[in-house]
Design an enzyme around this catalytic site. Structure first.
Site, PDB file in Angstrom:
ATOM      1  N   SER A  11       1.039  -1.228   0.130  1.00  0.00           N
ATOM      2  CA  SER A  11      -0.133   0.079   0.134  1.00  0.00           C
ATOM      3  C   SER A  11       0.865   1.167   0.078  1.00  0.00           C
ATOM      4  O   SER A  11       2.149   0.984   0.198  1.00  0.00           O
ATOM      5  CB  SER A  11      -1.056   0.156   1.080  1.00  0.00           C
ATOM      6  OG  SER A  11      -1.703  -1.256   1.148  1.00  0.00           O
ATOM      7  N   CYS A  12       0.225   2.538  -0.198  1.00  0.00           N
ATOM      8  CA  CYS A  12       0.694   3.761  -0.176  1.00  0.00           C
ATOM      9  C   CYS A  12       1.477   3.718   1.339  1.00  0.00           C
ATOM     10  O   CYS A  12       1.246   3.421   2.106  1.00  0.00           O
ATOM     11  CB  CYS A  12      -0.091   4.809  -0.098  1.00  0.00           C
ATOM     12  SG  CYS A  12       0.128   6.389   0.114  1.00  0.00           S
ATOM     13  N   PRO A  13       2.806   4.413   1.236  1.00  0.00           N
ATOM     14  CA  PRO A  13       3.687   4.906  -0.073  1.00  0.00           C
ATOM     15  C   PRO A  13       4.595   3.698  -0.656  1.00  0.00           C
ATOM     16  O   PRO A  13       5.505   4.061  -1.300  1.00  0.00           O
ATOM     17  CB  PRO A  13       4.665   6.042   0.653  1.00  0.00           C
ATOM     18  CG  PRO A  13       4.982   5.329   1.939  1.00  0.00           C
ATOM     19  CD  PRO A  13       3.695   4.367   2.438  1.00  0.00           C
ATOM     20  N   GLY A  14       4.347   2.491  -0.566  1.00  0.00           N
ATOM     21  CA  GLY A  14       5.220   1.566  -1.108  1.00  0.00           C
ATOM     22  C   GLY A  14       5.362   1.676  -2.433  1.00  0.00           C
ATOM     23  O   GLY A  14       6.565   1.505  -2.984  1.00  0.00           O
ATOM     24  N   ASP A  45      -2.637  -1.149  -5.570  1.00  0.00           N
ATOM     25  CA  ASP A  45      -3.106  -0.049  -4.827  1.00  0.00           C
ATOM     26  C   ASP A  45      -3.509   0.964  -5.929  1.00  0.00           C
ATOM     27  O   ASP A  45      -2.692   1.446  -6.966  1.00  0.00           O
ATOM     28  CB  ASP A  45      -2.228   0.626  -3.965  1.00  0.00           C
ATOM     29  CG  ASP A  45      -2.511   1.653  -3.120  1.00  0.00           C
ATOM     30  OD1 ASP A  45      -3.919   1.743  -3.262  1.00  0.00           O
ATOM     31  OD2 ASP A  45      -1.720   2.515  -2.663  1.00  0.00           O
TER      32      ASP A  45
END
Lengths: 86, 178
Positions: A23-26, A50
């Protein structure tokens, strides 16, 4: 600059970043990590699940000065393409 | 040939877009969710080649405490300082939620969902921030008030006061108080 899905699918990206499942910020962390391994002028492909990535990778490209080429969704994954510009 | 030379600005436009900038974040809150927001913004900015400075003060300092409490060494804290230190969350993963915490049960449930959704925990976000070279500054004044010593906090951080933060904020184009 935006390429059609067919054009994007025809690209054999030398570097593919797999950020599926994170997920963000991945996804942008992964993109940032991988971009040094891409030669200028070459394409990098980012795989993500995502949905925010659809907006985030183009924004990241604008900030970093790379050319965002476009994206498509296939089999539950988002494929995003960018050309390293500097 | 039809384009006048002053209209051909593409090479200048690219320079403008990729200008490096700086972000400063004051982390005052010790809530787990707010801490996630602070570190996601910080890590995102660093991934976009921005310089980031995070200034930790008051309850925010809890996030910088080491998972393992240092052993030995007699502290010269007063009774009240020790009491504060004892009541504060032990480390980042022990912070409570700002809503629906229910004595830690809410946080437990949220972390379970986060794990299944592959969302980074605060501890992971902190180590990513350190890998990305984000500057973290602990406010020494609040450390004194809360009885927190340097050896209780994680390595690789700086210690300073309000003037340092203001100096950094002067150079930044985004400043957040979380």
């Amino acid at each position: 600059m935006s390429a059609s899905v067919e054009e994007l699918k025809a690209i054999a990206s030398p570097v593919v970043v797999d950020a599926r499942g994170v997920s963000c910020p991945g996804p942008i962390l992964a993109a940032k990590k991988q971009i040094p391994s891409v030669t200028v002028g070459n394409v990098m492909e980012v795989l993500a699940t995502d949905s925010g990535t659809l907006k985030d990778i183009p924004a990241w490209c604008r900030k970093m000065g790379h050319d965002f080429l476009g994206s498509f969704e296939e089999a539950g994954a988002i494929h995003l393409f960018l050309r390293k510009a500097k | 040939m039809l384009t006048p030379p002053w209209r051909n600005t593409s090479q200048y436009q690219r320079k403008q877009v990729t200008k490096m900038s700086k972000k400063t974040i004051i982390v005052f809150s010790g809530d787990y969710d707010r801490m996630m927001a602070a570190f996601i913004i910080a890590n995102g900015a660093a991934a976009m080649d921005d310089e980031v400075t995070m200034f930790f003060t008051f309850w925010g300092l809890s996030a910088l405490r080491k998972q393992q409490k240092p052993v030995g060494g007699k502290s010269d804290n007063s009774f009240l300082q020790n009491m504060f230190g004892g009541m504060l969350p032990k480390h980042a993963e022990k912070l409570g939620l700002s809503k629906f915490n229910f004595g830690g049960a809410g946080r437990f449930m949220m972390k379970k969902v986060m794990k299944s959704e592959n969302v980074m925990t605060v501890a992971e976000l902190i180590s990513t921030a350190q890998e990305q070279g984000i500057k973290m500054i602990a406010c020494t004044m609040s450390m004194d008030v809360l009885g927190i010593s340097k050896d209780e906090l994680i390595d690789g951080i700086e210690y300073a006061g309000v003037a340092t933060y203001l100096g950094e904020a002067d150079e930044s184009n985004v400043n957040l108080f979380i």
